[in-house]
Write an enzyme that holds these catalytic residues in place. Structure first.
Site, mmCIF file in Angstrom:
data_model
loop_
_atom_site.group_PDB
_atom_site.id
_atom_site.type_symbol
_atom_site.label_atom_id
_atom_site.label_comp_id
_atom_site.label_asym_id
_atom_site.label_seq_id
_atom_site.Cartn_x
_atom_site.Cartn_y
_atom_site.Cartn_z
ATOM 1 N N TYR A 57 0.618 -1.087 0.573
ATOM 2 C CA TYR A 57 0.061 0.314 -0.428
ATOM 3 C C TYR A 57 1.464 1.356 -0.173
ATOM 4 O O TYR A 57 1.378 1.610 1.315
ATOM 5 C CB TYR A 57 -1.123 0.170 1.634
ATOM 6 C CG TYR A 57 -1.845 -0.882 1.442
ATOM 7 C CD1 TYR A 57 -2.259 -2.282 -0.084
ATOM 8 C CD2 TYR A 57 -2.498 -1.369 2.087
ATOM 9 C CE1 TYR A 57 -2.944 -2.880 0.256
ATOM 10 C CE2 TYR A 57 -3.608 -2.258 2.330
ATOM 11 C CZ TYR A 57 -3.745 -3.105 1.444
ATOM 12 O OH TYR A 57 -4.723 -4.438 1.984
ATOM 13 N N HIS A 120 0.080 -11.955 1.584
ATOM 14 C CA HIS A 120 -0.565 -11.150 0.174
ATOM 15 C C HIS A 120 -1.253 -12.158 -0.449
ATOM 16 O O HIS A 120 -2.136 -11.752 -1.205
ATOM 17 C CB HIS A 120 -0.308 -9.944 -0.406
ATOM 18 C CG HIS A 120 -1.167 -8.543 0.021
ATOM 19 N ND1 HIS A 120 -0.107 -7.646 -0.108
ATOM 20 C CD2 HIS A 120 -2.546 -8.432 -0.532
ATOM 21 C CE1 HIS A 120 -1.166 -6.441 -0.387
ATOM 22 N NE2 HIS A 120 -2.451 -7.007 -0.591
ATOM 23 N N PRO A 200 -15.614 -4.628 2.070
ATOM 24 C CA PRO A 200 -16.464 -5.526 2.517
ATOM 25 C C PRO A 200 -17.438 -4.218 2.671
ATOM 26 O O PRO A 200 -19.235 -4.715 1.981
ATOM 27 C CB PRO A 200 -16.565 -5.422 4.581
ATOM 28 C CG PRO A 200 -15.321 -3.992 5.024
ATOM 29 C CD PRO A 200 -14.611 -4.466 3.317
ATOM 30 N N LEU A 201 -17.724 -2.826 2.117
ATOM 31 C CA LEU A 201 -18.128 -2.093 1.914
ATOM 32 C C LEU A 201 -18.317 -2.443 0.191
ATOM 33 O O LEU A 201 -18.972 -0.927 -0.954
ATOM 34 C CB LEU A 201 -18.471 -0.865 1.999
ATOM 35 C CG LEU A 201 -18.689 -0.798 3.042
ATOM 36 C CD1 LEU A 201 -18.081 0.255 4.189
ATOM 37 C CD2 LEU A 201 -20.004 -1.653 3.708
ATOM 38 N N GLY A 202 -17.890 -3.187 -0.742
ATOM 39 C CA GLY A 202 -17.725 -3.409 -2.568
ATOM 40 C C GLY A 202 -16.896 -2.115 -2.990
ATOM 41 O O GLY A 202 -17.330 -1.731 -3.991
ATOM 42 N N GLY A 204 -16.610 0.811 -1.447
ATOM 43 C CA GLY A 204 -17.252 1.651 -1.842
ATOM 44 C C GLY A 204 -18.891 1.899 -2.309
ATOM 45 O O GLY A 204 -19.420 2.769 -2.434
ATOM 46 N N PHE A 205 -18.784 1.034 -3.195
ATOM 47 C CA PHE A 205 -20.368 1.335 -4.204
ATOM 48 C C PHE A 205 -21.827 0.637 -3.529
ATOM 49 O O PHE A 205 -23.525 1.102 -3.008
ATOM 50 C CB PHE A 205 -19.837 -0.158 -5.204
ATOM 51 C CG PHE A 205 -21.724 -0.592 -6.034
ATOM 52 C CD1 PHE A 205 -22.034 0.555 -6.894
ATOM 53 C CD2 PHE A 205 -21.912 -1.255 -5.318
ATOM 54 C CE1 PHE A 205 -22.496 0.858 -7.804
ATOM 55 C CE2 PHE A 205 -23.571 -1.105 -6.589
ATOM 56 C CZ PHE A 205 -23.886 0.562 -7.984
ATOM 57 N N GLY A 208 -23.921 3.614 -0.818
ATOM 58 C CA GLY A 208 -24.703 3.923 -1.376
ATOM 59 C C GLY A 208 -24.310 5.904 -2.176
ATOM 60 O O GLY A 208 -24.998 6.628 -2.141
#
Length: 324
Positions: A57, A120, A200-202, A204-205, A208
């Site tokens: 990263y 990784h 876990p939130l796609g 960002g998608f 919403g």
């Protein structure tokens, strides 16, 4: 915040961890170091004890940021980092390279031990037994406490676990990326291994906040190359976000909280690590641990998911080829 145990390892972490990558890399320009330190420390002050980074990263800069931010309370937190996937050396899990990376990571993290060390990506040129054996030796030397695998398949997990107990597997998993349910999560449950969903939130998608008209800068945002983030795919996948938002409104929660609460409800050994690159996101994420989804809620979500055909691969071809 409530805590969870990663499998049968005894490693206790906050039920929601903090993915630190976005502060330095991956979904836009890096934040200033001073701002990144504030965000990470705010997470700790609000109850997060599990922080995720990697040498890749930045590369390297995110470990430096995490080390600086967590230095004042190092003994009170769990730091997870990863080796074996970085631009200058590619996929490399040769034992000598693992040792070299660990020494460098320890310096960047300003610590003398790594709590949870993940491979990784699986290296096709190095038997996983050799990788696990190297980490086993590092554990014996006190430089590492626990061993993890990222984007690994069930067979690899089993083989590694025979040499050195695997504490956690970190694979992409969310309401729109459910591949781990077929074999990896059942394997983790059987062997007493924790499961840590990344994305876990796609990416960002599922928050919403991304519309089908959104564009992503190819120079700074990995999503620009992901098939699931084309305008056509985002438009096709929007019913999933709409469903989560409707349930959220009914329960007085946010879409983010429903997406994370759904993950927490799948298994007691699951600990998601949503990316948090702004202090404003922290409360929304951690409140998901307080959201109670009833059996009826879960059935409603399951029925809704069964009727939605997700369009687009989860990652680009090059990254998918690195997953096992």
């Amino acid at each position: 915040m409530e805590t969870r145990i990663l499998g049968s390892s005894g490693l206790e972490v906050s039920a929601i961890g903090m993915g630190c990558m976005n502060l330095s890399f991956g979904t836009g320009h890096a934040v200033a170091v001073s701002e990144g330190v504030k965000v990470i420390r705010a997470g700790y002050e609000k109850g997060i004890t599990f922080f995720d980074t990697a040498e890749a990263y930045g590369p390297l800069t995110n470990e430096e940021l995490v080390g600086e931010a967590l230095k004042p309370f190092r003994k009170e937190v769990i730091i997870a980092t990863k080796f074996g996937m970085i631009s200058d050396t590619g996929i490399n899990s040769q034992p000598t390279h693992i040792r070299k990376v660990v020494e460098a990571s320890l310096k960047r993290l300003q610590t003398d031990y790594i709590d949870l060390l993940y491979q990784h990506r699986v290296d096709p040129n190095v038997p996983i037994e050799d990788v696990a054996g190297t980490v086993r030796d590092l554990i014996a030397e006190g430089k590492v406490k626990y061993f993890g695998l990222s984007e690994a398949g069930a067979d690899t997990i089993r083989r590694a676990h025979l040499v050195q107990s695997v504490t956690a597997v970190q694979n992409q998993y969310s309401a729109w990326t459910r591949e781990p349910e077929a074999a990896v999560i059942p394997t983790c449950e059987e062997l007493g291994i924790g499961f840590v969903p990344w994305g876990p939130l796609g990416t960002g998608f599922l928050t919403g906040t991304i519309s089908p008209d959104a564009t992503f800068d190819a120079a700074t945002d990995l999503r620009a190359s992901f098939p699931r983030f084309t305008k056509e795919a985002m438009k096709a996948n929007m019913p999933l976000v709409t469903m989560l938002a409707e349930i959220a409104a009914r329960k007085g929660a946010s879409t983010v909280q429903i997406a994370l609460a759904w993950l927490l409800a799948q298994k007691p050994f699951i600990v998601p690590i949503p990316g948090m690159d702004k202090i404003a996101y922290i409360d929304d994420n951690i409140k998901s641990a307080e959201v109670s989804l009833t059996a009826e809620d879960l059935r409603e979500i399951e029925n809704g998911l069964s009727q939605i055909k997700i369009q687009g691969e989860r990652l680009n071809k090059d990254l998918l080829n690195l997953s096992e």
